[in-house]
Design a protein around this motif. Structure first.
Motif, mmCIF file in Angstrom:
data_model
loop_
_atom_site.group_PDB
_atom_site.id
_atom_site.type_symbol
_atom_site.label_atom_id
_atom_site.label_comp_id
_atom_site.label_asym_id
_atom_site.label_seq_id
_atom_site.Cartn_x
_atom_site.Cartn_y
_atom_site.Cartn_z
ATOM 1 N N PHE A 38 36.931 32.862 35.893
ATOM 2 C CA PHE A 38 35.706 32.103 36.146
ATOM 3 C C PHE A 38 34.486 33.000 35.903
ATOM 4 N N GLY A 39 33.667 32.600 34.931
ATOM 5 C CA GLY A 39 32.439 33.330 34.639
ATOM 6 C C GLY A 39 32.612 34.580 33.802
ATOM 7 N N THR A 40 33.816 34.812 33.263
ATOM 8 C CA THR A 40 34.039 36.005 32.457
ATOM 9 C C THR A 40 35.137 35.768 31.423
ATOM 10 N N GLN A 41 35.358 36.747 30.583
ATOM 11 C CA GLN A 41 36.420 36.721 29.586
ATOM 12 C C GLN A 41 37.250 37.983 29.771
ATOM 13 N N LEU A 42 38.572 37.829 29.765
ATOM 14 C CA LEU A 42 39.451 38.982 29.962
ATOM 15 C C LEU A 42 40.615 38.950 28.979
ATOM 16 N N SER A 43 41.063 40.134 28.586
ATOM 17 C CA SER A 43 42.271 40.256 27.764
ATOM 18 C C SER A 43 43.487 40.095 28.682
ATOM 19 N N LYS A 44 44.668 39.969 28.077
ATOM 20 C CA LYS A 44 45.895 39.881 28.876
ATOM 21 C C LYS A 44 46.061 41.121 29.747
ATOM 22 N N GLY A 45 45.810 42.273 29.174
ATOM 23 C CA GLY A 45 45.957 43.529 29.909
ATOM 24 C C GLY A 45 45.009 43.612 31.102
ATOM 25 N N LYS A 46 43.752 43.211 30.896
ATOM 26 C CA LYS A 46 42.772 43.237 31.993
ATOM 27 C C LYS A 46 43.117 42.194 33.049
ATOM 28 N N LEU A 47 43.649 41.051 32.606
ATOM 29 C CA LEU A 47 44.106 40.037 33.568
ATOM 30 C C LEU A 47 45.226 40.607 34.427
ATOM 31 N N ALA A 48 46.178 41.270 33.787
ATOM 32 C CA ALA A 48 47.302 41.868 34.522
ATOM 33 C C ALA A 48 46.787 42.855 35.560
ATOM 34 N N LYS A 49 45.863 43.714 35.166
ATOM 35 C CA LYS A 49 45.298 44.689 36.103
ATOM 36 C C LYS A 49 44.548 43.995 37.234
ATOM 37 N N ALA A 50 43.802 42.942 36.917
ATOM 38 C CA ALA A 50 43.066 42.194 37.936
ATOM 39 C C ALA A 50 44.013 41.545 38.942
ATOM 40 N N LEU A 51 45.229 41.249 38.490
ATOM 41 C CA LEU A 51 46.235 40.640 39.362
ATOM 42 C C LEU A 51 47.079 41.685 40.080
ATOM 43 N N GLY A 52 46.764 42.957 39.857
ATOM 44 C CA GLY A 52 47.488 44.029 40.535
ATOM 45 C C GLY A 52 48.782 44.427 39.855
ATOM 46 N N GLN A 53 48.947 44.026 38.600
ATOM 47 C CA GLN A 53 50.152 44.380 37.854
ATOM 48 C C GLN A 53 49.873 45.608 37.001
ATOM 49 N N LYS A 54 50.902 46.406 36.764
ATOM 50 C CA LYS A 54 50.748 47.606 35.935
ATOM 51 C C LYS A 54 50.677 47.255 34.459
ATOM 52 N N GLY A 107 34.487 33.611 45.118
ATOM 53 C CA GLY A 107 34.199 34.745 44.240
ATOM 54 C C GLY A 107 35.381 35.094 43.356
ATOM 55 N N ILE A 108 35.165 35.999 42.473
ATOM 56 C CA ILE A 108 36.209 36.456 41.566
ATOM 57 C C ILE A 108 37.168 37.357 42.327
ATOM 58 N N VAL A 109 38.457 37.135 42.149
ATOM 59 C CA VAL A 109 39.495 37.930 42.812
ATOM 60 C C VAL A 109 39.745 39.179 41.989
ATOM 61 N N LYS A 110 39.736 40.304 42.616
ATOM 62 C CA LYS A 110 40.008 41.570 41.901
ATOM 63 C C LYS A 110 41.280 42.174 42.420
#
Length: 110
Positions: A38-54, A107-110
């Motif tokens: 929401f409100g941003t653009q992310l790559s798959k890798g950045k999405l994974a990191k945002a979700l707490g995945q390695k 808000g955005i979940v980090k």
């Protein structure tokens, strides 16, 4: 009747929790991807990191495919799906889903 015989009776055997657990995990990843985009653009890798995945998991790949199929997210470079610069963003439909499910003040979940 032995203990082994008792636990192998169909009515006493616990249901396979792995299927329902996987469904719950995918559902929570589904919503987390929506929240993070929401409100941003992310790559798959950045999405994974945002979700707490390695790294990018198979579950995340499935969720991304499902979200694209449902037209809730889209590529930022649709003419180059395999670009190393490829990112994902919410569509208008995805933003509507976000607002319906989470409201405007989440808000955005980090």
């Amino acid at each position: 009747m032995s203990f082994k015989d008792k636990i192998n009776q169909p009515e006493l055997r616990p249901e396979s929790g792995s299927e329902s657990r996987q469904e719950l995990e995918q559902e929570s990843i589904y919503d987390a991807v929506i929240l993070n985009l929401f409100g941003t653009q992310l790559s798959k890798g950045k999405l994974a990191k945002a979700l707490g995945q390695k790294s990018v998991s198979g579950g995340l790949k499935k969720v991304i495919s499902k979200l694209m199929e449902e037209e809730l997210i889209e590529w930022t470079i649709p003419e180059k799906p395999n670009s190393s610069k490829q990112k994902y963003r919410l569509t208008a439909k995805g933003k509507g889903y976000y607002k319906t499910k989470f409201g405007n003040d989440v808000g955005i979940v980090k």
